[in-house]
Write a protein that holds these residues in place. Sequence first.
Motif, PDB file in Angstrom:
ATOM      1  N   UNK A  86       0.832  -1.201   0.000  1.00 17.68           N
ATOM      2  CA  UNK A  86       0.000   0.000   0.000  1.00 17.68           C
ATOM      3  C   UNK A  86       0.867   1.251   0.000  1.00 17.68           C
ATOM      4  N   UNK A  87       1.922   1.243   0.819  1.00 18.28           N
ATOM      5  CA  UNK A  87       2.842   2.380   0.880  1.00 18.28           C
ATOM      6  C   UNK A  87       3.565   2.556  -0.455  1.00 18.28           C
ATOM      7  N   UNK A  88       3.966   1.449  -1.072  1.00 14.27           N
ATOM      8  CA  UNK A  88       4.650   1.478  -2.361  1.00 14.27           C
ATOM      9  C   UNK A  88       3.750   2.085  -3.426  1.00 14.27           C
ATOM     10  N   UNK A  89       2.496   1.654  -3.452  1.00 15.25           N
ATOM     11  CA  UNK A  89       1.548   2.158  -4.451  1.00 15.25           C
ATOM     12  C   UNK A  89       1.224   3.627  -4.218  1.00 15.25           C
ATOM     13  N   UNK A  90       1.161   4.042  -2.937  1.00 19.36           N
ATOM     14  CA  UNK A  90       0.919   5.457  -2.635  1.00 19.36           C
ATOM     15  C   UNK A  90       2.066   6.327  -3.165  1.00 19.36           C
ATOM     16  N   UNK A  91       3.295   5.825  -3.029  1.00 18.27           N
ATOM     17  CA  UNK A  91       4.448   6.575  -3.522  1.00 18.27           C
ATOM     18  C   UNK A  91       4.437   6.640  -5.047  1.00 18.27           C
ATOM     19  N   UNK A  92       4.041   5.545  -5.702  1.00 15.53           N
ATOM     20  CA  UNK A  92       3.931   5.559  -7.170  1.00 15.53           C
ATOM     21  C   UNK A  92       2.885   6.578  -7.612  1.00 15.53           C
ATOM     22  N   UNK A  93       1.794   6.643  -6.877  1.00 12.64           N
ATOM     23  CA  UNK A  93       0.750   7.627  -7.196  1.00 12.64           C
ATOM     24  C   UNK A  93       1.301   9.040  -7.046  1.00 12.64           C
ATOM     25  N   UNK A  94       2.118   9.247  -6.008  1.00 14.62           N
ATOM     26  CA  UNK A  94       2.732  10.554  -5.790  1.00 14.62           C
ATOM     27  C   UNK A  94       3.667  10.914  -6.945  1.00 14.62           C
ATOM     28  N   UNK A  95       4.415   9.922  -7.439  1.00 15.68           N
ATOM     29  CA  UNK A  95       5.315  10.154  -8.566  1.00 15.68           C
ATOM     30  C   UNK A  95       4.519  10.645  -9.779  1.00 15.68           C
ATOM     31  N   UNK A  96       3.404   9.995 -10.053  1.00 18.60           N
ATOM     32  CA  UNK A  96       2.576  10.375 -11.197  1.00 18.60           C
ATOM     33  C   UNK A  96       1.996  11.780 -11.019  1.00 18.60           C
ATOM     34  N   UNK A  97       1.608  12.112  -9.781  1.00 22.08           N
ATOM     35  CA  UNK A  97       1.075  13.450  -9.516  1.00 22.08           C
ATOM     36  C   UNK A  97       2.160  14.516  -9.703  1.00 22.08           C
ATOM     37  N   UNK A  98       3.375  14.202  -9.262  1.00 24.28           N
ATOM     38  CA  UNK A  98       4.491  15.138  -9.437  1.00 24.28           C
ATOM     39  C   UNK A  98       4.811  15.330 -10.916  1.00 24.28           C
ATOM     40  N   UNK A  99       4.715  14.262 -11.675  1.00 28.18           N
ATOM     41  CA  UNK A  99       4.942  14.367 -13.115  1.00 28.18           C
ATOM     42  C   UNK A  99       3.876  15.247 -13.764  1.00 28.18           C
ATOM     43  N   UNK A 100       2.638  15.076 -13.320  1.00 29.17           N
ATOM     44  CA  UNK A 100       1.548  15.891 -13.868  1.00 29.17           C
ATOM     45  C   UNK A 100       1.760  17.373 -13.557  1.00 29.17           C
ATOM     46  N   UNK A 101       2.438  17.641 -12.439  1.00 29.95           N
ATOM     47  CA  UNK A 101       2.735  19.029 -12.054  1.00 29.95           C
ATOM     48  C   UNK A 101       4.070  19.505 -12.613  1.00 29.95           C
ATOM     49  N   UNK A 102       4.706  18.647 -13.427  1.00 24.49           N
ATOM     50  CA  UNK A 102       5.977  18.972 -14.088  1.00 24.49           C
ATOM     51  C   UNK A 102       7.151  19.064 -13.107  1.00 24.49           C
ATOM     52  N   UNK A 103       6.989  18.486 -11.919  1.00 24.85           N
ATOM     53  CA  UNK A 103       8.083  18.477 -10.946  1.00 24.85           C
ATOM     54  C   UNK A 103       8.883  17.194 -11.141  1.00 24.85           C
ATOM     55  N   UNK A 104       9.637  17.137 -12.227  1.00 27.39           N
ATOM     56  CA  UNK A 104      10.321  15.904 -12.589  1.00 27.39           C
ATOM     57  C   UNK A 104      11.498  15.588 -11.673  1.00 27.39           C
ATOM     58  N   UNK A 105      12.109  16.608 -11.112  1.00 28.17           N
ATOM     59  CA  UNK A 105      13.248  16.383 -10.217  1.00 28.17           C
ATOM     60  C   UNK A 105      12.819  15.607  -8.973  1.00 28.17           C
ATOM     61  N   UNK A 106      11.756  16.060  -8.320  1.00 33.93           N
ATOM     62  CA  UNK A 106      11.274  15.366  -7.124  1.00 33.93           C
ATOM     63  C   UNK A 106      10.674  14.012  -7.484  1.00 33.93           C
ATOM     64  N   UNK A 107      10.008  13.943  -8.626  1.00 35.05           N
ATOM     65  CA  UNK A 107       9.442  12.667  -9.077  1.00 35.05           C
ATOM     66  C   UNK A 107      10.534  11.632  -9.251  1.00 35.05           C
ATOM     67  N   UNK A 108      11.675  12.051  -9.802  1.00 34.30           N
ATOM     68  CA  UNK A 108      12.786  11.129 -10.008  1.00 34.30           C
ATOM     69  C   UNK A 108      13.348  10.630  -8.667  1.00 34.30           C
TER      70      UNK A 108
ATOM     71  N   UNK B 212      11.082   8.095  -7.267  1.00 33.28           N
ATOM     72  CA  UNK B 212      11.199   6.881  -8.065  1.00 33.28           C
ATOM     73  C   UNK B 212      12.445   6.092  -7.657  1.00 33.28           C
ATOM     74  N   UNK B 213      13.517   6.781  -7.325  1.00 32.33           N
ATOM     75  CA  UNK B 213      14.735   6.116  -6.871  1.00 32.33           C
ATOM     76  C   UNK B 213      14.512   5.399  -5.544  1.00 32.33           C
ATOM     77  N   UNK B 214      13.700   5.985  -4.671  1.00 30.85           N
ATOM     78  CA  UNK B 214      13.351   5.329  -3.402  1.00 30.85           C
ATOM     79  C   UNK B 214      12.552   4.050  -3.659  1.00 30.85           C
ATOM     80  N   UNK B 215      11.667   4.115  -4.630  1.00 31.06           N
ATOM     81  CA  UNK B 215      10.879   2.929  -4.989  1.00 31.06           C
ATOM     82  C   UNK B 215      11.779   1.818  -5.510  1.00 31.06           C
TER      83      UNK B 215
END
Length: 336
Positions: A122-144, A147-150
Amino acid sequence: MYKLISLPLTLLCLFVLTSCSSDGYQDAMDKGIEKLGERDYHQAAIQFELALKEKNGDEDASSYLEQANHMDEAVSAYEEKEYGASLESLNTVLANKSTLKTLQTEAEKLKDDVLADQEMTSSFEDTMKMVKELMAKENYSLARKKLQLLEKSLESNDSLSDYQPELNKLTKQIDLASKDQEVAQPEVKKTVEKSDKQHDTYQLYENGRYGFSMYYPKGLRMDPPPTNGDGARFYNEEFEITAYASHTNVINDEETIEMYYEDDLKSITEEIAYQRITEDWYVLSYEENGRIIYKKFYFNDQVGTTFIITYPASEQEKYGPITSHIAETFVPSANS
């Protein structure tokens, strides 16, 4: 005399059959309990079924059979990562007052494992969802970074291995979107300068029918203009620009930019690396068959203007700045 002799023989046969039946029942029960101890719940259930055939309706055999089946279902569901179903079966075992003590211990231990994996997933999937939300907001640095933590979590937990393809896909999207971000955001002017010197390498195209205009690289070939005069196509062996316009609110007099946007999204089968929509334009960028496709659409209540640029993904460094310049200098159709 014959009747007197046959009666003892009949009694003897009944005794032998009863004795054999009793031995078969006990043997099956013993083997079933042994298999429970070995955590081979499927084989345990088979033995308890045999015991029931020897002694139909036996409460012990029926109870143990039910417990074995539920444990077998719990293990199978856990292996398939169906945590809810696994917990349901385990809770049934634990709620049974006649559950063997050793089996109850195993059920409690397995339940702890299921709950731990369920929480981790559940925690893993929540983080993946956060990555997608960050990408949608164009915050690719934090998304990356997320993703490295995942990736680290996946390396240390085999139960998360099924997520590897999706992580690979997200990584590819971030890489592509990061490259396209400068192209997709006209306000970023690192490589775009509106200067006469830069325009020296570009040629102006103006559409006579709809009034839109753009600068395209000199040296590109141009297709013969279409008879309806709605646009033009410029190209070389690698790079292609198609620009055109059409009337809006023709079939439906209540068209919105969102309608065009959703239609485009539905038509794209590849993963979209970058997408953005405003009140009067939207951008979509993705890779298809090894080529970058960049599309921008401008909308007003009379005219919709589109330009599409494609080039090899391997030539991003070469054609990215050119695409950026075209996007920056493109003038869409005004109401006409």
